[in-house]
Design an enzyme around this catalytic site. Structure first.
Site, PDB file in Angstrom:
ATOM      1  N   GLY A 187     -37.862 131.392 -38.006  1.00 30.95           N
ATOM      2  CA  GLY A 187     -36.743 130.540 -37.630  1.00 30.95           C
ATOM      3  C   GLY A 187     -35.665 131.241 -36.830  1.00 30.95           C
ATOM      4  O   GLY A 187     -34.612 130.664 -36.559  1.00 30.95           O
ATOM      5  N   CYS A 238     -52.956 128.867 -29.223  1.00 31.01           N
ATOM      6  CA  CYS A 238     -52.100 128.832 -30.409  1.00 31.01           C
ATOM      7  C   CYS A 238     -51.188 127.602 -30.365  1.00 31.01           C
ATOM      8  O   CYS A 238     -50.553 127.316 -29.345  1.00 31.01           O
ATOM      9  CB  CYS A 238     -51.249 130.099 -30.463  1.00 31.01           C
ATOM     10  SG  CYS A 238     -49.973 130.035 -31.731  1.00 31.01           S
ATOM     11  N   THR A 295     -50.152 133.324 -33.226  1.00 31.53           N
ATOM     12  CA  THR A 295     -48.817 133.914 -33.392  1.00 31.53           C
ATOM     13  C   THR A 295     -48.540 134.033 -34.881  1.00 31.53           C
ATOM     14  O   THR A 295     -48.822 133.097 -35.640  1.00 31.53           O
ATOM     15  CB  THR A 295     -47.728 133.016 -32.757  1.00 31.53           C
ATOM     16  OG1 THR A 295     -48.160 132.596 -31.465  1.00 31.53           O
ATOM     17  CG2 THR A 295     -46.414 133.774 -32.625  1.00 31.53           C
ATOM     18  N   ARG A 330     -40.293 123.753 -25.109  1.00 31.79           N
ATOM     19  CA  ARG A 330     -38.918 124.263 -25.090  1.00 31.79           C
ATOM     20  C   ARG A 330     -38.641 125.178 -23.900  1.00 31.79           C
ATOM     21  O   ARG A 330     -37.477 125.495 -23.613  1.00 31.79           O
ATOM     22  CB  ARG A 330     -38.639 125.031 -26.393  1.00 31.79           C
ATOM     23  CG  ARG A 330     -38.617 124.121 -27.597  1.00 31.79           C
ATOM     24  CD  ARG A 330     -38.353 124.888 -28.887  1.00 31.79           C
ATOM     25  NE  ARG A 330     -38.395 123.984 -30.021  1.00 31.79           N
ATOM     26  CZ  ARG A 330     -38.174 124.360 -31.279  1.00 31.79           C
ATOM     27  NH1 ARG A 330     -37.905 125.626 -31.556  1.00 31.79           N
ATOM     28  NH2 ARG A 330     -38.238 123.470 -32.255  1.00 31.79           N
TER      29      ARG A 330
END
Ligand code: COA
Length: 127
Positions: free
Chosen positions: A74, A100, A66, A110
């Site tokens: 961010g 990755c 990525t 998450r």
């Protein structure tokens, strides 16, 4: 000649935009360069489609790298690219290999709802 990867998930012949995500970012599927990318191509997630080793089940979508330009980091852009890749894997019955580190260490913790799609990682397999 058919230059699509095998097993073929019938990708589009050229970069094709998907629906805008909830963030408003349009992710383009670019099979020529084996990546999911933003429309400007500056942020991307590269993949490799691995055929099934058993021949009896579906193949895998190995998410390899990525990249988001420093000025855009961010903001969740990498997460949007990952979401598009997992959507693609689900749609084409592919397992995901999270090579990755962003995918394995940040996106999946998450977004645990995507974990059922994850197969054995390249690192876990010692590759
Ligand atoms: N591995 C795992 N997680 C990482 C990471 C890495 N190498 N680099 C950054 N992250 C995490 C950060 O901890 C950050 O967490 P925070 O939200 O608590 O600050 C989180 O990613 C940010 O998520 P998001 O906004 O969705 O990511 P991004 O759009 O800023 O892009 C990268 C993240 C990793 C793609 C970007 O920093 C980048 O291109 N780095 C250089 C290339 C790289 O290291 N790629 C990953 C390995 S293939």
């Amino acid at each position: 000649m058919d230059s699509r990867p095998s097993p073929s998930p019938s990708p589009s012949p050229s970069p094709s935009p998907s629906s805008p995500s909830s963030s408003g970012v349009v992710v383009v599927f670019n099979p020529q360069q084996s990546r999911f990318q933003t429309s400007d191509g500056l942020a991307f997630l590269t993949y490799h489609i691995r055929p099934s080793s058993s021949g009896s089940s579906h193949g895998s979508l190995d998410l390899q790298h990525t990249y988001v330009p420093p000025s855009k980091r961010g903001l969740g852009l990498a997460g949007v690219l990952c979401k598009a890749a997992f959507d693609y894997a689900k749609e084409h019955n592919l397992r995901v290999i999270p090579t990755c580190s962003y995918v394995s260490d940040t996106f999946l913790p998450r977004n645990p709802e995507w974990k059922p799609l994850v197969g054995k990682s390249s690192r876990a397999a010692g590759l």
